[in-house]
Structure formats: structure tokens, C-alpha cells
Scaffold this motif. Structure first.
Motif, PDB file in Angstrom:
ATOM      1  N   GLY A 105       2.381   7.186  -7.043  1.00  0.00           N
ATOM      2  CA  GLY A 105       1.424   8.064  -7.702  1.00  0.00           C
ATOM      3  C   GLY A 105       0.037   7.497  -7.889  1.00  0.00           C
ATOM      4  N   CYS A 106      -0.357   6.535  -7.059  1.00  0.00           N
ATOM      5  CA  CYS A 106      -1.717   6.005  -7.160  1.00  0.00           C
ATOM      6  C   CYS A 106      -2.727   6.882  -6.427  1.00  0.00           C
ATOM      7  CB  CYS A 106      -1.761   4.571  -6.634  1.00  0.00           C
ATOM      8  SG  CYS A 106      -1.044   3.386  -7.780  1.00  0.00           S
ATOM      9  N   SER A 107      -2.436   8.142  -6.333  1.00  0.00           N
ATOM     10  CA  SER A 107      -3.387   9.148  -5.860  1.00  0.00           C
ATOM     11  C   SER A 107      -3.719  10.035  -7.055  1.00  0.00           C
ATOM     12  CB  SER A 107      -2.776   9.992  -4.735  1.00  0.00           C
ATOM     13  OG  SER A 107      -2.479   9.194  -3.608  1.00  0.00           O
ATOM     14  N   PRO A 108      -4.958  10.459  -7.190  1.00  0.00           N
ATOM     15  CA  PRO A 108      -5.365  11.148  -8.424  1.00  0.00           C
ATOM     16  C   PRO A 108      -4.739  12.518  -8.630  1.00  0.00           C
ATOM     17  CG  PRO A 108      -7.132  11.191  -6.810  1.00  0.00           C
ATOM     18  CD  PRO A 108      -6.086  10.272  -6.265  1.00  0.00           C
ATOM     19  N   ASP A 109      -4.132  13.069  -7.580  1.00  0.00           N
ATOM     20  CA  ASP A 109      -3.543  14.404  -7.703  1.00  0.00           C
ATOM     21  C   ASP A 109      -2.023  14.397  -7.624  1.00  0.00           C
ATOM     22  OD1 ASP A 109      -3.567  13.580  -5.075  1.00  0.00           O
ATOM     23  OD2 ASP A 109      -3.868  15.589  -4.256  1.00  0.00           O
ATOM     24  N   MET A 110      -1.422  13.201  -7.680  1.00  0.00           N
ATOM     25  CA  MET A 110       0.024  13.096  -7.487  1.00  0.00           C
ATOM     26  C   MET A 110       0.690  12.275  -8.592  1.00  0.00           C
ATOM     27  SD  MET A 110       0.787  14.555  -4.474  1.00  0.00           S
ATOM     28  CE  MET A 110       0.001  14.969  -2.897  1.00  0.00           C
ATOM     29  N   TYR A 111       1.900  12.701  -8.956  1.00  0.00           N
ATOM     30  CA  TYR A 111       2.813  11.847  -9.698  1.00  0.00           C
ATOM     31  C   TYR A 111       3.625  11.043  -8.678  1.00  0.00           C
ATOM     32  CZ  TYR A 111       1.867  14.899 -13.726  1.00  0.00           C
ATOM     33  OH  TYR A 111       1.260  15.593 -14.731  1.00  0.00           O
ATOM     34  N   PRO A 112       4.459  10.104  -9.125  1.00  0.00           N
ATOM     35  CA  PRO A 112       5.320   9.399  -8.170  1.00  0.00           C
ATOM     36  C   PRO A 112       6.115  10.359  -7.290  1.00  0.00           C
ATOM     37  CG  PRO A 112       5.394   8.302 -10.292  1.00  0.00           C
ATOM     38  CD  PRO A 112       4.575   9.543 -10.490  1.00  0.00           C
TER      39      PRO A 112
ATOM     40  N   VAL B 198       0.842  -1.199   0.000  1.00  0.00           N
ATOM     41  CA  VAL B 198       0.000   0.000   0.000  1.00  0.00           C
ATOM     42  C   VAL B 198       0.878   1.250   0.000  1.00  0.00           C
ATOM     43  CG1 VAL B 198      -1.671   1.345   1.322  1.00  0.00           C
ATOM     44  CG2 VAL B 198      -1.959  -1.116   1.096  1.00  0.00           C
ATOM     45  N   GLN B 199       1.911   1.243   0.842  1.00  0.00           N
ATOM     46  CA  GLN B 199       2.837   2.376   0.871  1.00  0.00           C
ATOM     47  C   GLN B 199       3.486   2.569  -0.496  1.00  0.00           C
ATOM     48  OE1 GLN B 199       3.612   4.473   3.689  1.00  0.00           O
ATOM     49  NE2 GLN B 199       4.457   5.672   2.008  1.00  0.00           N
ATOM     50  N   GLY B 200       3.912   1.463  -1.103  1.00  0.00           N
ATOM     51  CA  GLY B 200       4.559   1.550  -2.408  1.00  0.00           C
ATOM     52  C   GLY B 200       3.647   2.089  -3.487  1.00  0.00           C
ATOM     53  N   SER B 201       2.373   1.718  -3.444  1.00  0.00           N
ATOM     54  CA  SER B 201       1.451   2.191  -4.481  1.00  0.00           C
ATOM     55  C   SER B 201       1.212   3.690  -4.362  1.00  0.00           C
ATOM     56  CB  SER B 201       0.127   1.422  -4.411  1.00  0.00           C
ATOM     57  OG  SER B 201      -0.555   1.693  -3.208  1.00  0.00           O
ATOM     58  N   THR B 202       1.083   4.192  -3.132  1.00  0.00           N
ATOM     59  CA  THR B 202       0.917   5.638  -2.981  1.00  0.00           C
ATOM     60  C   THR B 202       2.214   6.369  -3.312  1.00  0.00           C
ATOM     61  OG1 THR B 202       1.344   5.403  -0.599  1.00  0.00           O
ATOM     62  CG2 THR B 202      -0.942   5.505  -1.290  1.00  0.00           C
ATOM     63  N   ASP B 203       3.350   5.764  -2.978  1.00  0.00           N
ATOM     64  CA  ASP B 203       4.636   6.354  -3.363  1.00  0.00           C
ATOM     65  C   ASP B 203       4.718   6.552  -4.872  1.00  0.00           C
ATOM     66  OD1 ASP B 203       5.408   6.216  -0.716  1.00  0.00           O
ATOM     67  OD2 ASP B 203       6.806   4.544  -0.986  1.00  0.00           O
TER      68      ASP B 203
END
Length: 451
Positions: free
Chosen positions: A189-196, A182-187
Motif C-alpha cells: 500500500g505504498c501507493s497513495p490510492d491503495m491499501y495493501p 520495491v515490489q513488497g512496498s507497493t504490495d
């Protein structure tokens, strides 16, 4: 997590809020229990009598959705009794004076009235937390999965800031992640307003860097959240590509989700099993499990770990990366990666926090980011000596009621949780006979008076 899992055993105080740790994160819970046996104090804030309550010194059984009031009431006590870390606030934070004014309305008496927690427990918890040298806060989706979840997280950050419990060992603000990556996926860019690397889509200079790296023009707008995507299905969205997710079972309103997905012109699902969502799909891509993948996972303490293929992909299943690259190529954009380490090298180019990590360095135990250079050992805890933005900012938070509350037609409040033996929607664990033998079905707990 701002801090590391082994540091838990060295906490003077553990404040666990919105986390059924013993069932959701049993290994972390074992370290918490070790800390208690070594003399640490444990405060639990949870509407339900979770297993960790039996080890707690204080259990604050607050009403669901009143976390902000509970936390603000604790901070009211800390501020009024002069238990703040004044030197930390002056040196490392900003907007404290604006923030602390909000706390005037959140007396322990007000806290008791709204949360149901006796004011004596609020006061005692506040004093215990503020007077501890190494106090760590631990939370999970009991904090985030609310209509005001962001407010809850801001309140937790405020509590840590005002007591100086950031930037040092065995303290911090520690969200416990739900799965291995989960941490890796958000790292990534799996958030709609973020790149990696948590780099904002709407900042032109950042967007330009990624456009240059990827050789494409990128949208200036942030994307939609998962609930917004479901709401847009059949309207603004004509097609949806679902990977490793089972929204028919995991979203809060199954009827709404199924109706939305059925209104799409085209639905693609990529998963390792034929889930309830996959059954609605026009196309299903058979993916592989972790055991047939190459790459990295990043765990809850920011530790980047190597993943190696142990089995040959069964049947026609393929790695997620292979499917994505094939699909991208057929849609006109060629991804020219010959191996996963090439992707990882690109990540390091685009996100300085991983620039000092390579496959050789994480061969056995992994490395915790940020790790900016090859000779850097990694970072067990964040914010030592200060914050990346300069100073940590206090965020005043007012109480907002939950979006849905009991009424005459629906007088009871249902809050969901996990079992020790099953994970999320059961896509994987329900395939395991021993687990089904121990926990064959879901259940509802209800107060005997309500029953």
C-alpha cells in the motif's frame, strides 16, 4: 513481473524497452544472454546504446519520450498483417475493436517520422514479436518515469494482450523492480490510492474492512503522489515524514525540492545515513539496514522471502517498525504487535493473495503470490486461464509529447540513468571505497557533434 526470472531463459523472444538491464539488473541480464545463446531473439528499444545492444538482433534507437508511438506503430503492423491472437482476444479480452481503431494513425512511416526509428526496423520487430510463441516484455523506469508513463505501460499491456502473450510460461509483461523490496512496498500500500493488496482507498466496502481491522476511521480520499507532496510542502503540508528516501538528490529539481522542504514547519527523516535530505530535518530517526531487521521482502518476481536479523542494531538505531509503532502510540494509536509474524498474519487476513503464506512456508526459498491457501504452491506466472477482473481490457492510447521539450534556450535533451557500481543517490554505495575507486564520480555522455 507477471512471470518468473528463471523463465527468461526459455523465451523465444525478449523485448527489452526502457531498461539498461546489464547495469541495472545484471543477474536478469545473464539469463537474457543465456536465452539468446539458446536461440532466442532479442529486441532492444532504447535511445542509448546500452551494453545489451551487443547481444541484440534489432536495436530500435527511438527518441526519448516516443515510446507510445513506437509501440503503437508495432501494433499497427501486427493488426494490419493479421498477426494478432484472435482466439485469445475473443476469449480473454474486451474493447479490442475500440482500441484497434486508434492504431490507424500510427503507420510505420509515422512511427519513423516521430521516433527516428527506420520503418523497416519497426516492421521487423513487430513481426518477430507477434510470431514468437513465448515473447516476454521487460521494462524499467525508462518506461515509467515520464509525464506520460502510465500511457507507456498501457501500450505495453496492449501489445501483450493482442498477441496472447499473457497467462503462459516464459512470456508476459515484466517490470524489473529497482531494489530488493520495491515490489513488497507497493504490495503493502505504498501507493497513495491503495491499501495493501492493491485495494482502492475510494471503494467504501474495502475501506470499511480496513477500518474494522484497524479500529479507526479512514479518509475517503486518495493521498498525494511524491511530487505532489513536495509541491504541497510549506503550503497545504506543514510537516513531512520521509522514510528511506533522499528526495533532495533523487527528485528532478533539487532547488525546488530544497526550497519546499525548507518551507515546512517540521521535517522528520528516518534513514540509516545522514543524507542530504536528513541534513534539512528537524528530527532524524536513526534506522537500521536490512541486516538488523526481521520480516519479509518481496522481490521482483513476487517472491515473498524471509528476512532475519543478522547483527545487533548499532548505536541508538532502531528497526523501522519499532520507530513507527512508538510514534503511533505516542500520537494516540497503539499498535499491539509483539513480533513481525503477527503483522504478516494480519496481511494474509486482509489480502487473499497472501493468505496461504506463513513464516514456516517461506523458510528457505520463499513463495510467489498469489498463494490463497496453505496447501497452494504459489504462482510462477499470472493469469493462467484468465484475469481476476474477468477479461483483460485494451486501453486506447494516443501520443502525448513530453511535458518538457528542447527549445531555443535549452536545445539539448538530458536523460538520466544508472551505473553498475552505484545505486540511486549513492546513499549506501558511496560509502563503499572499492566502488568509489572503480566509479569515483558521475558523468555525462554527449554526442561529439553536440560537444
Amino acid at each position: 513481473m507477471t512471470n518468473s526470472i528463471p523463465e527468461i531463459e526459455n523465451n523465444d523472444l525478449l523485448f527489452v524497452i526502457g531498461s539498461n538491464t546489464k547495469e541495472n539488473h545484471p543477474i536478469v541480464a545473464l539469463r537474457m544472454i543465456k536465452a539468446v545463446r539458446k536461440g532466442a531473439k532479442l529486441i532492444i528499444a532504447d535511445p542509448r546504446k546500452i551494453p545489451m545492444v551487443s547481444f541484440a538482433h534489432i536495436w530500435m534507437q527511438h527518441r526519448p519520450g516516443t515510446d507510445v508511438v513506437l509501440l503503437n506503430s508495432m501494433m499497427h503492423v501486427i493488426a494490419k498483417e493479421g498477426l494478432v491472437d484472435r482466439s485469445f482476444i475473443e476469449e480473454h479480452t474486451e474493447d479490442y475493436d475500440k482500441f484497434v481503431k486508434v492504431l490507424d494513425d500510427f503507420t510505420p512511416e509515422t512511427g519513423e517520422k516521430i521516433t527516428g526509428v527506420p520503418k523497416e526496423k519497426i516492421i521487423e520487430s513487430a513481426r518477430l514479436y507477434a510470431r514468437s510463441d513465448k515473447a516476454g516484455i521487460y521494462y524499467t523506469m525508462g518506461i515509467t518515469q515520464h509525464s506520460h508513463g502510465t500511457d507507456n505501460v498501457f501500450s505495453i499491456a496492449n501489445l501483450a494482450l493482442m498477441t496472447g502473450n499473457l497467462g503462459k510460461e516464459a512470456a508476459g509483461v515484466n517490470p524489473l523492480r529497482g531494489q530488493n523490496n520495491v515490489q513488497g512496498s507497493t504490495d503493502m500500500g505504498c501507493s497513495p490510492d491503495m491499501y495493501p493488496g492493491y485495494q482502492k482507498v475510494v471503494i467504501p466496502a474495502i475501506r470499511a474492512r480496513f477500518e474494522k481491522e484497524w479500529g479507526v476511521k479512514l479518509s475517503e480520499k486518495a493521498g498525494l503522489t511524491a511530487p505532489e507532496m513536495i509541491d504541497a510542502s510549506g503550503g497545504e503540508f506543514k510537516a513531512l515524514y520521509v522514510m528511506g528516501e533522499n528526495p533532495v538528490m533523487s527528485d528532478p529539481d533539487m532547488a525546488h525540492t530544497k526550497k519546499a522542504l525548507n518551507q515546512l514547519d517540521f521535517l522528520v527523516v528516518q534513514d540509516i545515513f545522514m543524507t542530504e535530505t536528513a541534513e534539512l530535518a528537524d528530527v532524524v530517526f536513526p534506522a537500521v539496514s536490512f541486516a538488523a531487521k526481521e520480516g519479509t521482502f518481496t522481490n521482483t518476481e513476487r517472491r515473498v522471502q524471509r528476512v532475519r536479523r543478522a547483527i545487533i542494531p548499532p548505536g541508538e538505531s532502531k528497526e523501522d517498525s519499532w520507530i513507527i509503532m512508538q510514534l503511533s502510540g505516542r500520537m494516540g494509536y497503539e499498535m499491539k504487535y509483539s513480533a513481525m509474524n503477527e503483522v504478516f498474519t494480519e496481511i494474509g487476513r486482509m489480502w487473499p493473495a497472501l493468505a496461504g503464506i506463513n513464516y514456516t512456508k517461506i523458510n528457505k526459498t520463499g513463495v510467489q503470490w498469489p498463494c490463497p491457501t496453505l496447501d497452494h504452491p504459489g504462482t510462477p506466472y499470472l493469469f493462467k486461464g484468465g484475469f481476476p477482473r474477468g477479461k483483460g481490457r485494451f486501453t486506447p492510447v494516443m501520443y502525448r509529447e513530453s511535458a518538457e521539450l528542447p527549445d531555443d534556450e535549452y536545445p539539448l535533451l538530458l536523460t538520466t540513468g544508472r551505473q553498475l557500481f552505484h545505486y540511486h543517490t549513492g546513499t549506501m554505495t558511496r560509502k563503499v571505497k572499492p566502488l568509489n575507486t572503480v566509479a569515483p564520480e558521475a558523468y555525462v555522455e554527449i554526442n561529439p557533434e553536440d560537444a
